[in-house]
Write an enzyme that holds these catalytic residues in place. Structure first.
Site, PDB file in Angstrom:
ATOM      1  NE  ARG A 105      -2.466   0.904   3.665  1.00  0.00           N
ATOM      2  CZ  ARG A 105      -3.195   1.294   4.699  1.00  0.00           C
ATOM      3  NH1 ARG A 105      -4.484   1.527   4.537  1.00  0.00           N
ATOM      4  NH2 ARG A 105      -2.676   1.427   5.879  1.00  0.00           N
ATOM      5  CB  THR A 109      -1.806   7.194  -3.312  1.00  0.00           C
ATOM      6  OG1 THR A 109      -1.237   5.863  -3.361  1.00  0.00           O
ATOM      7  CG2 THR A 109      -0.852   8.159  -3.997  1.00  0.00           C
ATOM      8  CG  ASP A 201       1.781  -2.383   9.762  1.00  0.00           C
ATOM      9  OD1 ASP A 201       1.968  -3.600   9.525  1.00  0.00           O
ATOM     10  OD2 ASP A 201       1.890  -1.507   8.897  1.00  0.00           O
ATOM     11  CG  ASP A 204       5.375  -2.788  10.975  1.00  0.00           C
ATOM     12  OD1 ASP A 204       6.082  -3.313  10.089  1.00  0.00           O
ATOM     13  OD2 ASP A 204       5.141  -1.563  11.034  1.00  0.00           O
TER      14      ASP A 204
HETATM   15  N1  URA Z   1      -3.025  -2.453   7.629  1.00  0.00           N
HETATM   16  C1  URA Z   1      -2.695  -2.804   8.896  1.00  0.00           C
HETATM   17  O1  URA Z   1      -1.792  -3.593   9.111  1.00  0.00           O
HETATM   18  N2  URA Z   1      -3.402  -2.244   9.919  1.00  0.00           N
HETATM   19  C2  URA Z   1      -4.400  -1.385   9.730  1.00  0.00           C
HETATM   20  O2  URA Z   1      -5.005  -0.935  10.703  1.00  0.00           O
HETATM   21  C3  URA Z   1      -4.731  -1.026   8.401  1.00  0.00           C
HETATM   22  C4  URA Z   1      -4.025  -1.588   7.370  1.00  0.00           C
END
Ligand code: URA
Length: 210
Positions: A105, A109, A201, A204
């Site tokens: 992602r 954007t 995330d 992560d």
């Molecule tokens: N991707 C993620 O890992 N966490 C989110 O909250 C949104 C997208």
């Protein structure tokens, strides 16, 4: 037509998901829980797979048994976070094939960019489970599903751990025919595209890159 969303509200799933949400859950535990929850999601996501009858001879008698019909299922993790769901799916469907969709992602954007795509042969006869833990804007999932649909699979569904209402709406506006299976629908997306309350995330947290 609006698409279908199945929320797997089983107590075990919700218990494990809450542990994953805690900000002090370790990387190791997060990975383990994601694998376990993914197996429950796989169980529900495969509920309507077509089966065929087969004659089985038990030690005692003959009976009418069943087998899943058709070519092997494809599990398609969206890289990189989708990889965290793969083993949980393979635990339940060990003979499945695995296709990879590399999407990231763009942080500016929030649009998906494809960098890798590899599916098994015979896709027109296969059922595909696209796995990606976080359905946030829905853009990445829609791009992944749109790309896989070019291979004309027999069926396709999207399985995620958490979904934002905005992501579901965006995804189903583009693919109303594709069912979504998720453990929870959270409150909203923040202005950085994160699911709130969410769990941060997911990539992560599972790979320890926070
Ligand atoms: N991707 C993620 O890992 N966490 C989110 O909250 C949104 C997208």
């Amino acid at each position: 037509m609006t698409g279908r969303v199945l929320v797997v509200d089983h107590p075990l799933v919700q218990h494990k998901l809450s542990l994953m949400r805690r900000d002090n859950t370790t990387t190791q535990l997060f990975r383990t829980l994601l694998r376990e929850v993914s197996s429950f999601l796989a169980y529900e996501a495969t509920r309507d797979l077509p089966v065929i009858a087969e004659r089985v001879k038990t030690p005692l008698a003959e009976m009418e048994g069943v087998q899943i019909e058709g070519k092997k299922v494809v599990i398609a993790p969206v890289l990189r976070a989708g990889l965290g769901m793969l083993d949980g799916f393979l635990d339940l469907i060990p003979a499945a094939r695995v296709g990879h969709v590399g999407m990231y992602r763009d942080e500016e954007t929030l649009e998906p960019v494809e960098y890798y795509f590899k599916m098994p042969g015979g896709m027109t006869e296969r059922d595909v489970m696209v796995v990606d833990p976080m359905l946030a804007t829905g853009n990445t999932a829609a791009a992944a599903v749109g790309r896989i649909l070019l291979e004309a699979p027999r069926s396709i569904r999207l399985i995620c751990l958490l979904a934002a209402p905005e992501g579901i709406e965006n995804f189903h506006a583009q693919f109303p025919q594709v069912d979504i299976v998720t453990a929870a629908i959270d409150d909203h997306l923040n202005d950085k595209g994160y699911i709130v309350p969410g769990l941060g995330d997911a990539g992560d947290r599972m790979f320890g890159t926070c």
